[in-house]
Each structure stands twice: as C-alpha cells, then as structure tokens.
Design a protein around this motif. Sequence first.
Motif, short mmCIF file in Angstrom:
data_model
loop_
_atom_site.label_atom_id
_atom_site.label_comp_id
_atom_site.label_asym_id
_atom_site.label_seq_id
_atom_site.Cartn_x
_atom_site.Cartn_y
_atom_site.Cartn_z
N TRP A 54 25.80 -69.72 -35.22
CA TRP A 54 25.56 -71.15 -35.00
C TRP A 54 24.67 -71.79 -36.05
CZ3 TRP A 54 27.77 -74.65 -31.81
CH2 TRP A 54 28.66 -74.15 -30.85
N ILE A 55 24.19 -71.04 -37.03
CA ILE A 55 23.28 -71.62 -38.01
C ILE A 55 23.92 -72.79 -38.74
CG2 ILE A 55 22.10 -71.19 -40.20
CD1 ILE A 55 21.46 -68.38 -39.18
N THR A 56 25.16 -72.65 -39.17
CA THR A 56 25.81 -73.73 -39.93
C THR A 56 26.25 -74.88 -39.03
OG1 THR A 56 27.97 -72.63 -39.74
CG2 THR A 56 26.62 -72.14 -41.69
N ARG A 57 26.23 -74.66 -37.72
CA ARG A 57 26.71 -75.70 -36.79
C ARG A 57 25.60 -76.29 -35.93
NH1 ARG A 57 31.23 -72.91 -33.44
NH2 ARG A 57 29.92 -71.05 -33.69
N ALA A 58 24.35 -75.97 -36.24
CA ALA A 58 23.23 -76.52 -35.48
C ALA A 58 23.25 -78.05 -35.61
CB ALA A 58 21.92 -75.95 -35.99
N PRO A 59 22.87 -78.77 -34.52
CA PRO A 59 23.05 -80.23 -34.51
C PRO A 59 22.05 -81.02 -35.34
CG PRO A 59 22.07 -79.47 -32.45
CD PRO A 59 22.44 -78.25 -33.21
N SER A 60 21.01 -80.39 -35.87
CA SER A 60 20.05 -81.10 -36.69
C SER A 60 19.41 -80.12 -37.67
CB SER A 60 18.96 -81.77 -35.83
OG SER A 60 18.12 -80.78 -35.25
N LEU A 61 18.75 -80.67 -38.70
CA LEU A 61 18.06 -79.82 -39.66
C LEU A 61 16.94 -79.03 -38.98
CD1 LEU A 61 17.77 -78.92 -42.59
CD2 LEU A 61 16.26 -80.89 -42.97
N ARG A 62 16.24 -79.66 -38.02
CA ARG A 62 15.16 -78.97 -37.31
C ARG A 62 15.71 -77.78 -36.54
NH1 ARG A 62 13.04 -79.64 -32.01
NH2 ARG A 62 10.92 -78.79 -31.84
N ARG A 63 16.79 -77.99 -35.80
CA ARG A 63 17.38 -76.89 -35.03
C ARG A 63 17.92 -75.79 -35.94
NH1 ARG A 63 15.01 -77.27 -30.26
NH2 ARG A 63 15.26 -79.34 -29.36
N LYS A 64 18.44 -76.20 -37.09
CA LYS A 64 18.94 -75.20 -38.06
C LYS A 64 17.78 -74.34 -38.57
CE LYS A 64 21.87 -76.81 -41.03
NZ LYS A 64 23.18 -76.23 -40.62
N ALA A 65 16.66 -74.97 -38.90
CA ALA A 65 15.51 -74.24 -39.42
C ALA A 65 14.94 -73.29 -38.38
CB ALA A 65 14.43 -75.22 -39.89
N ILE A 66 14.86 -73.75 -37.12
CA ILE A 66 14.36 -72.91 -36.03
C ILE A 66 15.24 -71.69 -35.84
CG2 ILE A 66 14.06 -72.80 -33.52
CD1 ILE A 66 13.10 -75.73 -33.64
N LEU A 67 16.55 -71.92 -35.83
CA LEU A 67 17.49 -70.82 -35.60
C LEU A 67 17.49 -69.84 -36.76
CD1 LEU A 67 19.56 -69.64 -33.69
CD2 LEU A 67 21.29 -71.15 -34.68
N LEU A 68 17.43 -70.36 -37.98
CA LEU A 68 17.40 -69.50 -39.15
C LEU A 68 16.15 -68.61 -39.13
CD1 LEU A 68 18.65 -68.70 -41.86
CD2 LEU A 68 17.39 -70.59 -42.91
N ALA A 69 15.00 -69.21 -38.77
CA ALA A 69 13.76 -68.43 -38.71
C ALA A 69 13.84 -67.35 -37.63
CB ALA A 69 12.58 -69.37 -38.44
N LYS A 70 14.47 -67.68 -36.51
CA LYS A 70 14.58 -66.69 -35.44
C LYS A 70 15.46 -65.51 -35.87
CE LYS A 70 15.98 -65.88 -30.70
NZ LYS A 70 16.66 -66.37 -29.48
N VAL A 71 16.58 -65.79 -36.49
CA VAL A 71 17.47 -64.72 -36.94
C VAL A 71 16.76 -63.85 -37.98
CG1 VAL A 71 19.63 -64.23 -38.16
CG2 VAL A 71 19.57 -65.97 -36.37
N GLN A 72 15.96 -64.46 -38.86
CA GLN A 72 15.19 -63.69 -39.82
C GLN A 72 14.17 -62.79 -39.12
OE1 GLN A 72 13.79 -67.03 -42.22
NE2 GLN A 72 15.03 -66.33 -43.94
N ASP A 73 13.56 -63.31 -38.06
CA ASP A 73 12.62 -62.49 -37.27
C ASP A 73 13.31 -61.27 -36.71
OD1 ASP A 73 10.48 -64.16 -37.72
OD2 ASP A 73 10.56 -65.14 -35.75
N GLU A 74 14.53 -61.46 -36.19
CA GLU A 74 15.25 -60.33 -35.60
C GLU A 74 15.56 -59.26 -36.64
OE1 GLU A 74 18.44 -62.54 -33.96
OE2 GLU A 74 17.40 -62.99 -32.09
N ALA A 75 15.89 -59.68 -37.86
CA ALA A 75 16.10 -58.71 -38.94
C ALA A 75 14.81 -57.93 -39.20
CB ALA A 75 16.55 -59.43 -40.21
N GLY A 76 13.69 -58.64 -39.20
CA GLY A 76 12.41 -57.97 -39.39
C GLY A 76 12.10 -56.99 -38.29
#
Length: 313
Positions: A54-76
Amino acid sequence: MDEELHEHFTRTIERDQRVEPRDWMPSGYRRTLVRQIAQHAHSEIIGMQPEGNWITRAPSLRRKAILLAKVQDEAGHGLYLYSAAETLGVDRAELTDKLLSQKQKYSSIFNYPTLTFADIGVIGWLVDGAAIVNQVPLCRCSYGPYGRAMVRICKEESFHQRQGYELLMTMMNGTSRQREMVQDATDRWWWPSLMMFGPPDGDSPNTRQSMEWGIKRHTNDELRQKFVDMTVPQAEALGVRLPDSGLVYNPERGHYDFSEPDWDEFRRVLEGNGPCNAQRIERRREAHRDGAWVREAAAAHAAKQQQRGREAV
C-alpha cells in the motif's frame, strides 16, 4: 563435567538470570531458541509485504511516509533477530534458505490479504497490538541477545500500534464509507489476530518446556486473554464492533469471555493453504534472487577491506 555445566545452567534459570552466547546450554534449549527466533525474524520480513503493498497507494504524503517508516522498521526488526539467532551458531543464509524452502515457518497472520487502506490501520491496532502482548514478556527471555533485541522492537511496535489506532480514529470520524471500511477490516482481522498467540495450551507442545527454561513467561491462552481484555475497551472508544457474539464480560473471572477461533483454519494456513501463502513465499524468493548481486558485492567489498587490513600490517 556435563553434569556440572547442566547444574550451572539450571541455577542460572532458577535465579532468573541471563544465559549468554558463550555459556553452556542444553541442545534442546538451543534448538528451541533457533526455531523461535528464526520464526520471529521470518515473520518480520514476510510481514513487510501486506503493508508494503500500500505504500504507493497511500491517500496522502503523510500516510505514505508513516507507512514507509513502519515497513523499514520491520526490516530492521528482522535483522536484529537474525543477528540474535547467529549468536547460537547458525547462519542467516541458512535460515533464509529454510524459509524459502518452507522448512521453517512464519506467523500465520501474514497470509491474509490487505483489501483496503483501512486494513493498514487495523493491522497496526490489532496485529501489532497482539504482537506487543506476545513480545513484551520476551524482553525478559532467559537468553540475553533475544531479550535485549526485544526491548527496542517492542518500543517500535508500540509506536506502530498508536499510528494504526490514530489512522482508524481519523477514518471513524470521516465518511460513512470510511467507517464501513474500518468495520469490514476489523471483522476480517479479529480472528486471525487471536490465532497469533498460537494454538490452545492443550495443543501447544513447546509451551511447557519453554516456560521452564524462561524463554516464554506466559502460556498462549493467558496472552490471548490479556489481548482480548485490552482490546475490548479500545474497540468501544473507536466505535467498532468486534465480530464475536460470545464476547461478554464475566464478573466472576474478572475477564471477558470470548468464542474459540476456527482452529481448523489456523492449521490450514500453517500448512500453507491460506489466502496468500503461495504469494508471500514466492515474492520473498523473487526478492532473494533479485538481491543476489547486492550480497555478492557486499561480500567482495568485505573481502577487499580484509585484504587491505592484512597488507597494512
């Protein structure tokens, strides 16, 4: 000699102290830790997929940034856990091979699809909420590297849960269609979230020994009950209905009674027959193939640095 070592190990566990990588430990203790930590690491890596979709389909830049950061956390989180497993004498490449060949498992929750953006919020609320209940006691795990890794992971998971709940609260204050999406996602994720704690205690072959060794601190059913008790008032504040007609507060027990999940479904998903099992593992295989050149380049660079170090001496 072995008896003395075993007695020392037993005393360490009885005193609620930490076992460290260089300490002697029973082979069964080591195998249990490798299995559990590897499954946990695999779950973090596979768990990037449902939300990353859903990163590319998030409804706003804020939601995209939040989701991207969360997925990066999971990789960590996955990297922390693979590192913890390596202190037990296994190689992360070997663990990855076992995941890709399906000789090791990951959490069944990640074999369900994310159908709408409301699923992202519900995953944060329910799935990460269940993970927190399950993982906070692991901060006191008797094996030092695992327990220490869990401290940071739990802090970040707690942040993820708050982010998910905030998204749902925003949607519940939005349009009727948004409220319907939240309710639909809650209906679909509630039962898989309850299954995250594993089978009932009577069907859990590893729980007793893991608790005796101090790897686990609570049984599956104890953790499941704690999650339900925690989640019901959150659902009420959110304004959603949890999809269980048997969910009612029991004043005699001081806990909520709730219905049994469909354990046949749980077993089907674990056996590889869930909605997204094949898709998840094939996507992971594809990523592993595509990343081969990165691993080769990193290994070549490390070898070159070692050679330069030897020449400098």
